[in-house]
Write a protein that holds these residues in place. Structure first.
Motif, mmCIF file in Angstrom:
data_model
loop_
_atom_site.group_PDB
_atom_site.id
_atom_site.type_symbol
_atom_site.label_atom_id
_atom_site.label_comp_id
_atom_site.label_asym_id
_atom_site.label_seq_id
_atom_site.Cartn_x
_atom_site.Cartn_y
_atom_site.Cartn_z
ATOM 1 N N VAL A 74 0.865 -1.185 0.000
ATOM 2 C CA VAL A 74 0.000 0.000 0.000
ATOM 3 C C VAL A 74 0.903 1.238 0.000
ATOM 4 O O VAL A 74 2.046 1.190 0.451
ATOM 5 C CB VAL A 74 -0.962 0.042 1.211
ATOM 6 C CG1 VAL A 74 -1.975 -1.078 1.158
ATOM 7 C CG2 VAL A 74 -0.204 -0.010 2.519
ATOM 8 N N ALA A 75 0.388 2.333 -0.492
ATOM 9 C CA ALA A 75 1.175 3.564 -0.547
ATOM 10 C C ALA A 75 1.403 4.117 0.866
ATOM 11 O O ALA A 75 0.530 4.002 1.735
ATOM 12 C CB ALA A 75 0.443 4.601 -1.392
ATOM 13 N N ASP A 76 2.570 4.703 1.088
ATOM 14 C CA ASP A 76 2.798 5.413 2.346
ATOM 15 C C ASP A 76 1.705 6.458 2.513
ATOM 16 O O ASP A 76 1.376 7.184 1.566
ATOM 17 C CB ASP A 76 4.154 6.124 2.323
ATOM 18 C CG ASP A 76 5.331 5.164 2.329
ATOM 19 O OD1 ASP A 76 5.119 3.971 2.612
ATOM 20 O OD2 ASP A 76 6.452 5.625 2.056
ATOM 21 N N GLY A 77 1.142 6.541 3.710
ATOM 22 C CA GLY A 77 0.120 7.543 3.983
ATOM 23 C C GLY A 77 -1.285 7.150 3.546
ATOM 24 O O GLY A 77 -2.208 7.953 3.658
ATOM 25 N N ILE B 74 -4.628 5.033 9.029
ATOM 26 C CA ILE B 74 -3.648 5.492 8.044
ATOM 27 C C ILE B 74 -2.302 4.866 8.381
ATOM 28 O O ILE B 74 -1.838 4.931 9.525
ATOM 29 C CB ILE B 74 -3.539 7.030 8.049
ATOM 30 C CG1 ILE B 74 -4.848 7.642 7.550
ATOM 31 C CG2 ILE B 74 -2.353 7.500 7.187
ATOM 32 C CD1 ILE B 74 -4.917 9.155 7.683
ATOM 33 N N ILE B 75 -1.695 4.245 7.373
ATOM 34 C CA ILE B 75 -0.359 3.666 7.558
ATOM 35 C C ILE B 75 0.669 4.721 7.154
ATOM 36 O O ILE B 75 0.548 5.350 6.104
ATOM 37 C CB ILE B 75 -0.198 2.354 6.757
ATOM 38 C CG1 ILE B 75 1.105 1.660 7.131
ATOM 39 C CG2 ILE B 75 -0.325 2.566 5.262
ATOM 40 C CD1 ILE B 75 1.194 0.213 6.654
ATOM 41 N N LYS B 76 1.648 4.930 8.003
ATOM 42 C CA LYS B 76 2.663 5.957 7.712
ATOM 43 C C LYS B 76 3.684 5.413 6.717
ATOM 44 O O LYS B 76 3.976 6.024 5.703
ATOM 45 C CB LYS B 76 3.354 6.388 9.006
ATOM 46 C CG LYS B 76 2.413 7.128 9.959
ATOM 47 C CD LYS B 76 3.126 7.686 11.161
ATOM 48 C CE LYS B 76 3.316 6.655 12.222
ATOM 49 N NZ LYS B 76 3.774 7.192 13.521
ATOM 50 N N LYS B 77 4.244 4.252 7.057
ATOM 51 C CA LYS B 77 5.269 3.607 6.223
ATOM 52 C C LYS B 77 5.620 2.286 6.883
ATOM 53 O O LYS B 77 5.142 1.986 7.976
ATOM 54 C CB LYS B 77 6.519 4.490 6.122
ATOM 55 C CG LYS B 77 7.148 4.755 7.481
ATOM 56 C CD LYS B 77 8.367 5.616 7.383
ATOM 57 C CE LYS B 77 8.933 5.829 8.778
ATOM 58 N NZ LYS B 77 10.186 6.522 8.837
#
Ligand code: FES
Length: 90
Positions: free
Chosen positions: A15-18, A80-83
């Motif tokens: 998944v994309a960062d953020g 939300i995933i940061k990284k």
């Protein structure tokens, strides 16, 4: 690029960062019935990598309380995933 490991599915998903983890919809067995934090279908436990997630918003905290969620559980449609890497089990 961040990655989420879904224990139930035994697979990693990029998944994309953020990104919001509703990005896992249609890529995993996790059901996102409402996408708005109200149904509880996406409630899941963060097994590892919780530090790579944004803290729950006041709204998510309230909904987690309403669902009687246990510590470590999140509503994935709100997260939300940061990284980095995160391991999730439902
Ligand atoms: S999809 Fe309904 S609470 Fe997340």
């Amino acid at each position: 690029m961040a990655r989420v490991y879904i224990v139930n599915d035994d697979k990693w998903i990029d998944v994309a960062d953020g990104a919001k983890l509703i990005a896992l919809q249609d890529k995993s067995s996790i059901l996102f019935a409402c996408g708005e934090g109200v149904c509880g279908s996406c409630l899941a436990t963060v097994k590892e990598g919780g530090e790579n997630l944004e803290d729950p918003t006041d709204y998510e905290k309230q909904m987690l309380q309403n669902f009687g969620a246990k510590p470590g559980q999140r509503l994935l449609c709100q997260v939300i995933i940061k990284k980095g890497d995160v391991k999730i089990e439902q």
